[in-house]
Scaffold this motif. Structure first.
Motif, PDB file in Angstrom:
ATOM      1  N   MET A   1      67.580  15.163  51.096  1.00  0.00           N
ATOM      2  CA  MET A   1      66.268  14.559  50.861  1.00  0.00           C
ATOM      3  C   MET A   1      66.258  13.142  51.450  1.00  0.00           C
ATOM      4  N   LYS A   2      65.121  12.774  52.043  1.00  0.00           N
ATOM      5  CA  LYS A   2      65.018  11.456  52.647  1.00  0.00           C
ATOM      6  C   LYS A   2      64.808  10.377  51.575  1.00  0.00           C
ATOM      7  N   ALA A   3      65.329   9.206  51.879  1.00  0.00           N
ATOM      8  CA  ALA A   3      65.221   8.102  50.926  1.00  0.00           C
ATOM      9  C   ALA A   3      64.823   6.813  51.660  1.00  0.00           C
ATOM     10  N   ILE A   4      64.080   5.995  50.928  1.00  0.00           N
ATOM     11  CA  ILE A   4      63.752   4.640  51.407  1.00  0.00           C
ATOM     12  C   ILE A   4      64.486   3.660  50.515  1.00  0.00           C
ATOM     13  N   VAL A   5      65.221   2.761  51.131  1.00  0.00           N
ATOM     14  CA  VAL A   5      65.952   1.735  50.394  1.00  0.00           C
ATOM     15  C   VAL A   5      65.149   0.438  50.440  1.00  0.00           C
ATOM     16  N   LEU A   6      64.815  -0.086  49.256  1.00  0.00           N
ATOM     17  CA  LEU A   6      64.010  -1.311  49.159  1.00  0.00           C
ATOM     18  C   LEU A   6      64.801  -2.400  48.440  1.00  0.00           C
ATOM     19  N   ALA A   7      64.965  -3.549  49.104  1.00  0.00           N
ATOM     20  CA  ALA A   7      65.646  -4.703  48.501  1.00  0.00           C
ATOM     21  C   ALA A   7      64.687  -5.885  48.521  1.00  0.00           C
ATOM     22  N   ARG A   8      64.667  -6.644  47.436  1.00  0.00           N
ATOM     23  CA  ARG A   8      63.738  -7.777  47.342  1.00  0.00           C
ATOM     24  C   ARG A   8      64.351  -8.907  46.536  1.00  0.00           C
ATOM     25  N   VAL A   9      64.117 -10.137  46.987  1.00  0.00           N
ATOM     26  CA  VAL A   9      64.435 -11.337  46.204  1.00  0.00           C
ATOM     27  C   VAL A   9      63.219 -12.252  46.280  1.00  0.00           C
ATOM     28  N   SER A  10      63.084 -13.111  45.268  1.00  0.00           N
ATOM     29  CA  SER A  10      61.946 -14.038  45.260  1.00  0.00           C
ATOM     30  C   SER A  10      62.365 -15.486  45.095  1.00  0.00           C
ATOM     31  N   THR A  11      63.652 -15.724  44.727  1.00  0.00           N
ATOM     32  CA  THR A  11      64.114 -17.105  44.536  1.00  0.00           C
ATOM     33  C   THR A  11      65.496 -17.289  45.133  1.00  0.00           C
ATOM     34  N   GLU A  12      65.846 -18.546  45.418  1.00  0.00           N
ATOM     35  CA  GLU A  12      67.191 -18.868  45.905  1.00  0.00           C
ATOM     36  C   GLU A  12      68.230 -18.594  44.836  1.00  0.00           C
ATOM     37  N   GLU A  13      67.831 -18.769  43.541  1.00  0.00           N
ATOM     38  CA  GLU A  13      68.774 -18.541  42.450  1.00  0.00           C
ATOM     39  C   GLU A  13      69.233 -17.086  42.414  1.00  0.00           C
ATOM     40  N   GLN A  14      68.311 -16.176  42.719  1.00  0.00           N
ATOM     41  CA  GLN A  14      68.681 -14.764  42.721  1.00  0.00           C
ATOM     42  C   GLN A  14      69.686 -14.458  43.819  1.00  0.00           C
ATOM     43  N   LYS A  15      69.546 -15.105  44.963  1.00  0.00           N
ATOM     44  CA  LYS A  15      70.509 -14.913  46.045  1.00  0.00           C
ATOM     45  C   LYS A  15      71.896 -15.381  45.612  1.00  0.00           C
ATOM     46  N   ASP A  16      71.926 -16.544  44.922  1.00  0.00           N
ATOM     47  CA  ASP A  16      73.211 -17.112  44.507  1.00  0.00           C
ATOM     48  C   ASP A  16      73.848 -16.320  43.373  1.00  0.00           C
ATOM     49  N   ALA A  17      73.033 -15.542  42.638  1.00  0.00           N
ATOM     50  CA  ALA A  17      73.559 -14.800  41.491  1.00  0.00           C
ATOM     51  C   ALA A  17      74.035 -13.407  41.868  1.00  0.00           C
ATOM     52  N   GLY A  18      74.219 -13.137  43.136  1.00  0.00           N
ATOM     53  CA  GLY A  18      74.720 -11.834  43.562  1.00  0.00           C
ATOM     54  C   GLY A  18      73.629 -10.824  43.818  1.00  0.00           C
ATOM     55  N   ASN A  19      72.378 -11.289  43.803  1.00  0.00           N
ATOM     56  CA  ASN A  19      71.261 -10.390  44.049  1.00  0.00           C
ATOM     57  C   ASN A  19      70.689 -10.568  45.448  1.00  0.00           C
ATOM     58  N   SER A  20      71.509 -11.034  46.366  1.00  0.00           N
ATOM     59  CA  SER A  20      71.031 -11.242  47.724  1.00  0.00           C
ATOM     60  C   SER A  20      70.624  -9.902  48.329  1.00  0.00           C
ATOM     61  N   LEU A  21      69.829  -9.978  49.388  1.00  0.00           N
ATOM     62  CA  LEU A  21      69.354  -8.749  50.032  1.00  0.00           C
ATOM     63  C   LEU A  21      70.498  -7.867  50.520  1.00  0.00           C
ATOM     64  N   PRO A  22      71.503  -8.414  51.231  1.00  0.00           N
ATOM     65  CA  PRO A  22      72.619  -7.543  51.667  1.00  0.00           C
ATOM     66  C   PRO A  22      73.365  -6.892  50.510  1.00  0.00           C
ATOM     67  N   ALA A  23      73.515  -7.628  49.391  1.00  0.00           N
ATOM     68  CA  ALA A  23      74.227  -7.068  48.237  1.00  0.00           C
ATOM     69  C   ALA A  23      73.447  -5.901  47.639  1.00  0.00           C
ATOM     70  N   GLN A  24      72.119  -6.053  47.534  1.00  0.00           N
ATOM     71  CA  GLN A  24      71.297  -4.963  47.012  1.00  0.00           C
ATOM     72  C   GLN A  24      71.361  -3.747  47.936  1.00  0.00           C
ATOM     73  N   VAL A  25      71.223  -4.000  49.236  1.00  0.00           N
ATOM     74  CA  VAL A  25      71.238  -2.904  50.204  1.00  0.00           C
ATOM     75  C   VAL A  25      72.568  -2.160  50.134  1.00  0.00           C
ATOM     76  N   ALA A  26      73.677  -2.890  50.042  1.00  0.00           N
ATOM     77  CA  ALA A  26      75.005  -2.251  49.991  1.00  0.00           C
ATOM     78  C   ALA A  26      75.139  -1.350  48.766  1.00  0.00           C
ATOM     79  N   ARG A  27      74.660  -1.830  47.591  1.00  0.00           N
ATOM     80  CA  ARG A  27      74.761  -1.025  46.376  1.00  0.00           C
ATOM     81  C   ARG A  27      73.930   0.254  46.489  1.00  0.00           C
TER      82      ARG A  27
END
Length: 510
Positions: A1-27
């Motif tokens: 089945m086809k899938a769409i992977v969506l990653a989003r951040v809205s603040t710099e704090e989220q990037k620093d807390a391990g929620n960066s776009l590459p980290a989300q995409v990798a998971r």
């Protein structure tokens, strides 16, 4: 089945807390591989999930609508999907999942939304959405409280206006400093505009010649709208406008409130200002009124000579009477000659001025000393008020009330200091200007062009009126006093209680 992977951040704090776009995409890629999903598209973007306008997310929905097969829409967590339970996109995708057109997968939350979802999973999904919204609301409340505290400390919340710079020290503390390159131009802008002699277009020309550019684009010059916005910004005299309220800030002011108020006064009355005539300049054009009907005395040229006459707009006169310009100027020539001072008289007045300056300086210093003492007393009260607040011996409401009261009083004291400082400077400038002009008034007038003659006449005379063929005028202060000092009693038919000439009527040649 086809899938769409969506990653989003809205603040710099989220990037620093391990929620960066590459980290989300990798998971999520790992999640899809473990379930044998074929990743058709990977999208990542910076966008708030709390705002109603989400252009990037809307593009994703459009892509899903166009798909003819069932798609897995994969998020890292529910809060990456939305923090607003009232978002129409949440309801739309949820309904699509209930219709078995898509599936919503939340990898880190171990949650799948589809047509077979159980009541517990629905509850789990709703709780996660509610917690996401609560988290966002809590952040918003914290930001508001932090901003309120910053405002009370006189800290600006956004980018510094042009003429100032945003800086950050080695400890990460952000502040605002005066821009040593741009700030002098901002001060000059206000000084020029407050005189009423420069339009915003002329100020723009001045800035363009100096190579002054906008803050956002160093290659673009300042526009008229930017100049207008700058001249209306109270930040430059010490107050920051937040929404519709003004608060004192702690940064150095570039101008005084006196200059700012003068600039606003000029702006408010600019549409009433008379503009230069495009036609040939005349020395007395627009300066003389008819004493009998109130109409303007206008000039015209005939056979190489200039004549003045009443427009007779109200049909008061039976016929128009024309007077040569040389005859109209003769009494003004005589008046300028009468206020000329000899070298001995200038020397005598200079000595008197020097003695007067000593007394004036003493008064100025005492007044300034008193005002500064008042300002320091208010500053001490503000500091004590802050200590009482931190010790919790006073309420926040009482602190806010007294802080506003003291800072407003400080603003008034600073305004008085600025007025006294300006008056002190203008005292010396005006005194020297009067003596220099009185010594060479006639010489300057005779050698000037018509436009320059107009400026000099406006500086010395007022209330120029023509009654039949007689020109009536009054000398402006202090030139009326200079005339008295020259003992020109033959030119003064009388004076008022302040020893100022009440006017002089000079018969013109018929």
């Amino acid at each position: 089945m086809k899938a769409i992977v969506l990653a989003r951040v809205s603040t710099e704090e989220q990037k620093d807390a391990g929620n960066s776009l590459p980290a989300q995409v990798a998971r999520m890629e790992t999640y899809c591989r473990q379930r044998n999903f074929q990743i058709a598209k990977t999208l990542s973007f910076d966008e708030s999930a709390y705002k109603t306008k989400r252009d990037d997310f809307d593009k994703i929905i459009d892509y899903i609508k166009q798909s003819k097969e069932k798609i897995i829409v994969c998020f890292d967590k529910v809060d990456r999907f939305s923090r607003n339970v009232f978002d129409k996109r949440v309801a739309y995708l949820y309904e699509m999942a209930m219709s078995d057109k898509i599936e919503l997968h939340f990898a880190s939350d171990n949650l799948i939304i589809n047509s077979q979802i159980s009541a517990v999973e629905k509850f789990h999904f709703g709780i996660n959405l509610g917690l996401a919204k609560y988290y966002s609301d809590a952040i918003s409340d914290n930001v508001k409280r932090a901003n309120e505290a910053k405002i009370k400390r006189g800290e600006w919340l956004g980018w510094a206006p042009i003429g100032y710079l945003n800086v950050e020290n080695e400890n990460g503390v952000k502040s605002i400093i005066v821009d040593p390159v741009r700030s002098p131009y901002i001060t000059k802008m206000f000084e020029m505009y407050s005189t009423g002699n420069y339009s915003m277009r002329k100020i723009k020309d001045f800035l363009d010649k100096a190579g002054f550019t906008s803050k956002s684009d160093k290659s673009a010059p300042m526009t008229i709208s930017m100049i207008n916005h700058t001249l209306k910004n109270p930040f430059y005299y010490g107050m920051m406008r937040i929404k519709n309220d003004l608060y004192p800030h702690k940064y150095p002011a570039l101008i005084t409130k006196y200059i700012f108020d003068k600039a606003q006064s000029v702006s408010a009355g600019w549409h009433k200002k008379p503009f230069k005539y495009a036609s040939k300049p005349f020395s007395l054009r627009g300066m003389v009124k008819c004493a009998e009907c109130g109409c303007t005395i206008t000039p015209e040229t005939s056979k190489g000579h200039i004549y003045y006459s009443c427009t007779n707009f109200h049909k008061f006169h039976a016929k128009r009477t024309y007077i040569p310009e040389k005859d109209l100027l003769k009494p003004l020539y005589d008046a300028l000659e009468s206020i000329q001072l000899t070298d001995d008289r200038v020397k005598e007045l200079t000595e008197d001025l020097r003695q007067s300056t000593k007394n004036q300086n003493a008064f100025f210093m005492n007044t300034v000393k008193t005002l500064r003492a008042e300002y320091d007393k208010l500053e001490n009260r503000i500091n004590k008020l802050a200590d009482d607040k931190y010790d919790q011996s006073i309420t926040n409401d009482f602190y806010n009330k007294k802080f506003k009261e003291y800072t407003e009083k400080q603003g008034k004291v600073m305004e008085e200091l600025a007025k006294h400082d300006k008056a002190d400077k203008e005292y010396h400038i005006t005194a020297n200007t009067v003596l220099n002009l009185a010594q060479r008034a006639l010489e300057i007038f005779e050698s000037s062009e018509p436009q320059e003659k107009r400026q000099l006449l406006n500086f010395v005379f007022q209330n120029l009126e023509l009654r039949q063929k007689n020109l009536e005028y009054k000398l402006k202060t202090p030139y009326d006093t200079v005339l008295l000092a020259n003992n020109c009693s033959d030119l003064l038919p009388g004076s008022d209680s302040n020893r100022r000439p009440i006017g002089y009527t000079y018969p013109l040649i018929s």
